[in-house]
Design a protein around this motif. Structure first.
Motif, mmCIF file in Angstrom:
data_model
loop_
_atom_site.group_PDB
_atom_site.id
_atom_site.type_symbol
_atom_site.label_atom_id
_atom_site.label_comp_id
_atom_site.label_asym_id
_atom_site.label_seq_id
_atom_site.Cartn_x
_atom_site.Cartn_y
_atom_site.Cartn_z
ATOM 1 N N SER A 252 -7.690 -0.420 -34.731
ATOM 2 C CA SER A 252 -5.849 -0.839 -34.552
ATOM 3 C C SER A 252 -5.104 -0.378 -34.990
ATOM 4 O O SER A 252 -3.930 -0.174 -34.713
ATOM 5 N N GLU A 256 -2.198 0.651 -33.091
ATOM 6 C CA GLU A 256 -0.519 1.364 -33.464
ATOM 7 C C GLU A 256 -0.103 2.301 -33.341
ATOM 8 O O GLU A 256 1.176 2.014 -33.017
ATOM 9 N N ARG A 257 -0.477 3.649 -34.239
ATOM 10 C CA ARG A 257 -0.198 4.274 -33.348
ATOM 11 C C ARG A 257 -0.118 5.721 -33.260
ATOM 12 O O ARG A 257 0.330 6.188 -32.915
ATOM 13 N N GLY A 261 0.626 4.850 -24.057
ATOM 14 C CA GLY A 261 0.503 3.079 -23.971
ATOM 15 C C GLY A 261 -0.910 2.982 -23.505
ATOM 16 O O GLY A 261 -1.782 4.166 -22.524
ATOM 17 N N ASN A 275 -1.093 -1.973 -26.137
ATOM 18 C CA ASN A 275 -0.513 -1.163 -28.187
ATOM 19 C C ASN A 275 1.004 -1.268 -27.908
ATOM 20 O O ASN A 275 1.807 -1.086 -27.001
ATOM 21 N N PRO A 276 1.414 -0.836 -29.001
ATOM 22 C CA PRO A 276 3.261 -0.713 -29.306
ATOM 23 C C PRO A 276 3.272 -0.034 -28.193
ATOM 24 O O PRO A 276 4.482 0.022 -27.618
ATOM 25 N N ALA A 277 2.882 0.978 -28.459
ATOM 26 C CA ALA A 277 3.092 1.885 -27.616
ATOM 27 C C ALA A 277 3.031 1.738 -25.239
ATOM 28 O O ALA A 277 4.857 2.088 -25.329
ATOM 29 N N GLU A 279 3.767 -0.703 -25.133
ATOM 30 C CA GLU A 279 4.962 -2.394 -24.891
ATOM 31 C C GLU A 279 6.838 -1.475 -24.686
ATOM 32 O O GLU A 279 7.612 -1.406 -24.317
ATOM 33 N N ARG A 280 6.654 -0.777 -25.792
ATOM 34 C CA ARG A 280 7.753 0.594 -25.797
ATOM 35 C C ARG A 280 8.369 0.733 -24.464
ATOM 36 O O ARG A 280 9.471 1.494 -23.787
ATOM 37 N N LYS A 283 9.041 -1.445 -22.389
ATOM 38 C CA LYS A 283 9.935 -2.617 -22.686
ATOM 39 C C LYS A 283 9.056 -4.111 -23.000
ATOM 40 O O LYS A 283 9.814 -5.075 -21.789
ATOM 41 N N GLU A 285 6.799 -7.122 -24.244
ATOM 42 C CA GLU A 285 6.344 -8.260 -25.302
ATOM 43 C C GLU A 285 4.777 -8.526 -25.118
ATOM 44 O O GLU A 285 4.825 -9.220 -24.039
ATOM 45 N N ALA A 286 4.273 -8.422 -26.092
ATOM 46 C CA ALA A 286 2.604 -8.488 -25.792
ATOM 47 C C ALA A 286 2.271 -10.200 -25.569
ATOM 48 O O ALA A 286 1.228 -10.339 -24.334
#
Length: 581
Positions: A252, A256-257, A261, A275-277, A279-280, A283, A285-286
């Protein structure tokens, strides 16, 4: 409760006991009844045998006298006595008149007596109307059969006695079943108590309360071994869960880091993890895309086609996609997971690498261009001098002056490249001292005022009455201001205005140079601080194209930031910030 192990054991135990006692009761009842009948039959056989020896002495008497004798004899023996001739006709009977009785040639006991010497049967008496046990023995004189003696007793007494015994057996059976049921309850409770304890422990383990579990189970033998095995299983399960949790936390943290993506898809292409990448980059949202299809989430057929190729080939597929929105350049790697249980899609945002590659190509092209012009001029001038221009002193002096100018340009280019390299590598040490930014602003304005006057441009300074001191290298900040003002003069037409000023804004000091020149196109605003980058594509404005790049690195070395704002055709404002305190 009815379906619990305890009650199933009790039910089974009671059913077995009841079946066993029932079968035993039936056996005893039948055995007793047969025993009574056998005893009764033995008695009747003895009496019939005795009578077969007495009857021949009286059979030749008058029929009435013989019948009276049989009645008297039957009463004294308390049995029914019947004498039947070989043809089945009743000669005498202790209870009935012979004339009223039917022929007995078809009776089983009569037939067996004539055939085998002894006949027995149990059947209902036609004349008396109740069931009796009959024994018949032939009466012989030598080999001649004179008659058949039949004795009989009612079997109701046997059935009554057997019924009394049956009731006793039934009562005993009920008591036995009740006792067995109580014993079954106790045994089942003893057996299931450790199981219930283990079940309660298993429920706590299922709720994740393994750290608080103490496996102490009552019971010996197999239950003690089961508890020990359960304890070992719990310890290993706890270790496995801790290991899995640790791996999950590490995974995780990595996800996360990660800058790349990650999409985890099932066999149908449905998103189960991102993962957040990711999502970024897209654009997303999980919580809104997990459980939805991959193509529905990313809305890009080129990326989805790479996944589809991997899905159809069963191998890793790679590709590059340029997104129209945001001008981003992505590298896509789709990989099937082990056993085809799903797919991993890796998305690398290569936009910055592509931009840097473009900057590198532009840098090479720009520096080549910047060097080509003075070198070409120098070569042309020297060739001209070699071809005879050197013999004319006036012409030679002019050419030499031009050679000096070109050499100065090359020297400036080399100096600025050296300064830029030293600043970027950290080799240029700043002499940071508390100082007044107003001094650097005024010095820069004084140095460039003559140049602004020659260009017909108004150069002014706007400063508040007091400004806080900041830590700065005054010479370097002056160099930044000179570069910004020189740049403004270069792109401001005659009659224009340039303003140099400063203001405090929170915990920073903002210095700005504003002009009323031609402005900067929006697409160029983010690139004006690159090496050799020129808004004037024809490079008609002069300069090396390194001034803004040097200014950027000097400001950043001070811990500040530099930026440009402009509306094309409406002038531009270059600003930089310095931290206070």
């Amino acid at each position: 409760m009815a379906r619990s192990l305890k009650w199933r054991l009790i039910s089974l135990f009671c059913l077995l006991i009841a079946a066993s006692v029932g079968l035993l009761s039936i056996f005893l009842s039948n055995h007793l009844e047969n025993s009574y009948l056998d005893n009764l039959q033995s008695r009747l056989v003895q009496e019939a045998t005795l009578l077969s020896e007495i009857v021949p002495e009286h059979i030749s008497e008058d029929p009435d006298s013989f019948d009276a004798y049989i009645k008297e004899l039957g009463a004294s023996l308390d049995i029914r006595l019947t004498v039947i001739d070989p043809g089945g006709q009743v000669l005498a009977d202790s209870l009935q008149s012979p004339s009223d009785m039917e022929n007995h040639s078809t009776r089983v006991e009569f037939i067996d007596a004539l055939k085998n010497g002894l006949g027995t049967s149990v059947h209902q008496s036609a004349s008396l109307g109740y069931e009796m046990l009959y024994v018949a023995i032939p009466v012989k004189s030598g080999t001649e059969v004179l008659a058949v003696v039949r004795v009989a007793l009612p079997v109701e007494e046997v059935y009554a006695a057997v019924g009394d015994v049956d009731r006793t057996i039934l009562l005993s059976a009920l008591i036995s079943i009740l006792a067995a049921g109580l014993l079954a309850v106790w045994v089942a409770a003893s057996l299931t108590r450790p199981i219930k304890e283990l079940t309660a422990i298993a429920r706590r383990i299922a709720r994740g309360q393994m750290d608080a579990v103490q496996i102490e189970v009552s019971g010996k033998g197999e239950m003690e071994e089961l508890a020990h095995a359960f304890r070992l299983m719990t310890e290993r399960l706890r270790d496995s869960i801790n290991a899995v949790s640790s791996e999950r936390d590490r995974l995780s943290a990595v996800l996360e880091r990660m800058g790349d993506g990650i999409f985890l898809l099932d066999c149908e292409g449905t998103i189960s993890l991102l993962n957040p990448a990711a999502e970024r980059i897209f654009k997303l949202e999980a919580e809104h895309v997990i459980g939805h299809s991959f193509v529905e989430a990313i809305r890009d057929h080129e990326i989805h086609s790479i996944f589809e190729h991997s899905k159809s080939s069963g191998k890793q597929e790679m590709g590059f996609v340029e997104l129209a929105s945001g001008r981003r350049f992505l590298g896509i790697i789709a990989t099937p997971l082990v056993s085809q249980s799903g797919y991993l899609v890796l998305v690398q945002d290569l936009s910055e690498l592509r931009r840097l590659e473009k900057v590198r190509r532009d840098f090479v092209a720009n520096i080549s261009h910047e060097l080509r012009t003075p070198i070409s001029s120098l070569k042309l001038l020297t060739e001209t001098l070699q071809e005879g221009a050197a013999s004319d002193a006036a012409v030679a002096a002019g050419f030499i002056e031009k050679i000096h100018l070109e050499v100065d340009k090359l020297a400036q280019l080399v100096t600025e490249l050296s300064d830029l390299s030293a600043i970027e590598s950290g080799q240029a040490v700043l002499n940071l001292q508390p100082g007044d930014i107003s001094t650097a602003i005024k010095l820069a304005a004084a140095r460039l005022s003559p140049q602004a006057e020659r260009a017909g441009i108004s150069l002014g300074v706007e400063l508040p009455e007091t400004l806080p001191q900041v830590k700065l290298d005054e010479n370097r900040i002056e160099q930044v201001l000179v570069n910004l003002v020189h740049n403004a003069i270069k792109f401001t037409p005659k009659g224009g205005r340039i303003k140099i000023g400063a203001r405090t804004q929170g915990q920073i000091l903002v210095v700005y140079v504003s002009d009323s020149g031609i402005g900067i196109p929006e697409d160029d605003l983010t690139r004006v601080f690159e090496r050799f980058y020129k808004v004037d594509k024809a490079r008609s404005g002069g300069g090396t194209g390194l001034g803004l790049a040097i200014s950027k690195h000097i400001v950043q070395a001070h811990g500040g930031n530099i930026w440009a704002e402009s509306r094309y055709g409406k002038g531009a404002t270059f600003s930089f910030s310095l931290p206070l305190g």
